[in-house]
Design a protein around this motif. Structure first.
Motif, PDB file in Angstrom:
ATOM      1  N   ILE A  21       0.902  -1.164  -0.103  1.00 27.56           N
ATOM      2  CA  ILE A  21      -0.076   0.026   0.020  1.00 27.56           C
ATOM      3  C   ILE A  21       0.777   1.271  -0.079  1.00 27.56           C
ATOM      4  N   TYR A  22       0.668   2.011  -0.839  1.00 23.86           N
ATOM      5  CA  TYR A  22       1.355   3.460  -1.035  1.00 23.86           C
ATOM      6  C   TYR A  22       0.433   4.492  -0.582  1.00 23.86           C
ATOM      7  N   GLY A  23       1.319   5.672   0.051  1.00 22.56           N
ATOM      8  CA  GLY A  23       0.213   6.703   0.558  1.00 22.56           C
ATOM      9  C   GLY A  23       0.986   8.109   0.261  1.00 22.56           C
ATOM     10  N   SER A  24       0.542   8.919   0.026  1.00 19.41           N
ATOM     11  CA  SER A  24       1.342  10.212  -0.497  1.00 19.41           C
ATOM     12  C   SER A  24       2.043  10.703   0.947  1.00 19.41           C
ATOM     13  N   ASP A  25       3.319  11.381   0.673  1.00 14.64           N
ATOM     14  CA  ASP A  25       3.990  11.927   1.936  1.00 14.64           C
ATOM     15  C   ASP A  25       3.209  12.762   2.673  1.00 14.64           C
ATOM     16  N   GLY A  26       2.148  13.535   1.901  1.00 15.87           N
ATOM     17  CA  GLY A  26       1.701  14.625   2.806  1.00 15.87           C
ATOM     18  C   GLY A  26       0.559  14.041   3.878  1.00 15.87           C
ATOM     19  N   VAL A  27      -0.131  12.880   3.159  1.00 18.44           N
ATOM     20  CA  VAL A  27      -1.032  12.025   3.929  1.00 18.44           C
ATOM     21  C   VAL A  27      -0.347  11.357   5.133  1.00 18.44           C
ATOM     22  N   LEU A  28       0.790  10.805   4.991  1.00 21.25           N
ATOM     23  CA  LEU A  28       1.609   9.931   6.006  1.00 21.25           C
ATOM     24  C   LEU A  28       2.115  11.012   6.927  1.00 21.25           C
ATOM     25  N   ASP A  29       2.516  12.094   6.407  1.00 18.49           N
ATOM     26  CA  ASP A  29       2.999  13.330   7.527  1.00 18.49           C
ATOM     27  C   ASP A  29       1.883  13.819   8.379  1.00 18.49           C
ATOM     28  N   ASP A  30       0.641  13.938   7.917  1.00 11.54           N
ATOM     29  CA  ASP A  30      -0.448  14.159   8.472  1.00 11.54           C
ATOM     30  C   ASP A  30      -1.047  13.351   9.617  1.00 11.54           C
ATOM     31  N   ALA A  31      -0.942  12.004   9.156  1.00 13.84           N
ATOM     32  CA  ALA A  31      -1.680  11.142  10.053  1.00 13.84           C
ATOM     33  C   ALA A  31      -0.746  10.205  10.821  1.00 13.84           C
ATOM     34  N   GLY A  32       0.622  10.284  10.398  1.00 10.76           N
ATOM     35  CA  GLY A  32       1.584   9.549  11.304  1.00 10.76           C
ATOM     36  C   GLY A  32       1.648   9.944  12.613  1.00 10.76           C
ATOM     37  N   ILE A  33       2.251   9.009  13.244  1.00  7.27           N
ATOM     38  CA  ILE A  33       2.791   9.361  14.636  1.00  7.27           C
ATOM     39  C   ILE A  33       4.001   9.224  14.952  1.00  7.27           C
ATOM     40  N   ALA A  34       4.815  10.215  15.457  1.00  5.11           N
ATOM     41  CA  ALA A  34       6.201  10.017  15.682  1.00  5.11           C
ATOM     42  C   ALA A  34       6.492   9.032  17.139  1.00  5.11           C
ATOM     43  N   ILE A  35       7.254   8.272  17.063  1.00  4.70           N
ATOM     44  CA  ILE A  35       7.670   7.415  18.421  1.00  4.70           C
ATOM     45  C   ILE A  35       8.701   8.100  18.874  1.00  4.70           C
ATOM     46  N   PRO A  36       8.746   8.679  19.964  1.00  6.70           N
ATOM     47  CA  PRO A  36      10.011   8.889  20.862  1.00  6.70           C
ATOM     48  C   PRO A  36      11.105   7.888  21.014  1.00  6.70           C
ATOM     49  N   ASP A  37      12.150   8.055  20.685  1.00  7.82           N
ATOM     50  CA  ASP A  37      13.385   7.153  20.832  1.00  7.82           C
ATOM     51  C   ASP A  37      13.506   6.354  21.989  1.00  7.82           C
ATOM     52  N   GLU A  38      12.797   6.830  23.240  1.00  9.77           N
ATOM     53  CA  GLU A  38      12.916   6.021  24.497  1.00  9.77           C
ATOM     54  C   GLU A  38      11.676   5.119  24.238  1.00  9.77           C
ATOM     55  N   GLN A  39      10.858   5.013  23.428  1.00 13.29           N
ATOM     56  CA  GLN A  39       9.715   3.945  23.356  1.00 13.29           C
ATOM     57  C   GLN A  39      10.113   3.053  22.233  1.00 13.29           C
ATOM     58  N   GLU A  40      11.005   3.127  21.622  1.00 14.90           N
ATOM     59  CA  GLU A  40      11.101   2.114  20.464  1.00 14.90           C
ATOM     60  C   GLU A  40      11.578   0.793  20.952  1.00 14.90           C
ATOM     61  N   ASP A  41      12.182   0.586  22.055  1.00 15.97           N
ATOM     62  CA  ASP A  41      12.408  -0.607  22.616  1.00 15.97           C
ATOM     63  C   ASP A  41      10.951  -1.318  22.966  1.00 15.97           C
ATOM     64  N   GLU A  42       9.849  -0.701  23.524  1.00 14.09           N
ATOM     65  CA  GLU A  42       8.521  -1.123  23.620  1.00 14.09           C
ATOM     66  C   GLU A  42       8.023  -1.422  22.332  1.00 14.09           C
ATOM     67  N   VAL A  43       8.058  -0.845  21.249  1.00 17.94           N
ATOM     68  CA  VAL A  43       7.492  -0.981  19.981  1.00 17.94           C
ATOM     69  C   VAL A  43       8.049  -2.246  19.261  1.00 17.94           C
ATOM     70  N   GLU A  44       9.390  -2.415  19.527  1.00 16.49           N
ATOM     71  CA  GLU A  44      10.106  -3.649  19.098  1.00 16.49           C
ATOM     72  C   GLU A  44       9.628  -5.007  19.656  1.00 16.49           C
ATOM     73  N   LYS A  45       9.316  -4.761  21.006  1.00 13.61           N
ATOM     74  CA  LYS A  45       9.029  -5.855  21.760  1.00 13.61           C
ATOM     75  C   LYS A  45       7.538  -6.364  21.195  1.00 13.61           C
TER      76      LYS A  45
END
Length: 63
Positions: A21-45
Motif C-alpha cells: 500500500i502506498y500513500g502520499s507523503d503529505g497524508v503520511l505526515d499528517d496521519a503519522g505518529i512520531a515514536i520517541p526514541d525512548e519508546q522504540e524498545d517497547e515498539v520492537e517488543k
C-alpha cells in the motif's frame, strides 16, 4: 493497477493479495505518529509479540 479504496478495504485487499500500500507523503505526515526514541524498545517488543501470536491463541467464548 491503481485502486481507490477506503483505508480498511485497502488493508484487507493488500493482506489477501500480498500487495503493498502506498500513500502520499503529505497524508503520511499528517496521519503519522512520531515514536520517541525512548519508546522504540517497547515498539520492537510489541512487533515481536505480534509475529508470534495467532488468532487461535485467543480461543473462543463459551457463553
Amino acid at each position: 493497477m491503481e485502486v481507490s479504496a477506503r483505508p480498511s478495504d485497502a488493508i484487507a485487499l493488500a493482506l489477501r493479495t500480498g500487495t503493498p500500500i502506498y500513500g502520499s507523503d503529505g497524508v503520511l505526515d499528517d496521519a503519522g505518529i512520531a515514536i520517541p526514541d525512548e519508546q522504540e524498545d517497547e515498539v520492537e517488543k510489541f512487533r515481536e509479540f505480534l509475529d508470534q501470536i495467532s488468532p487461535e491463541d485467543f480461543g473462543t467464548s463459551s457463553q
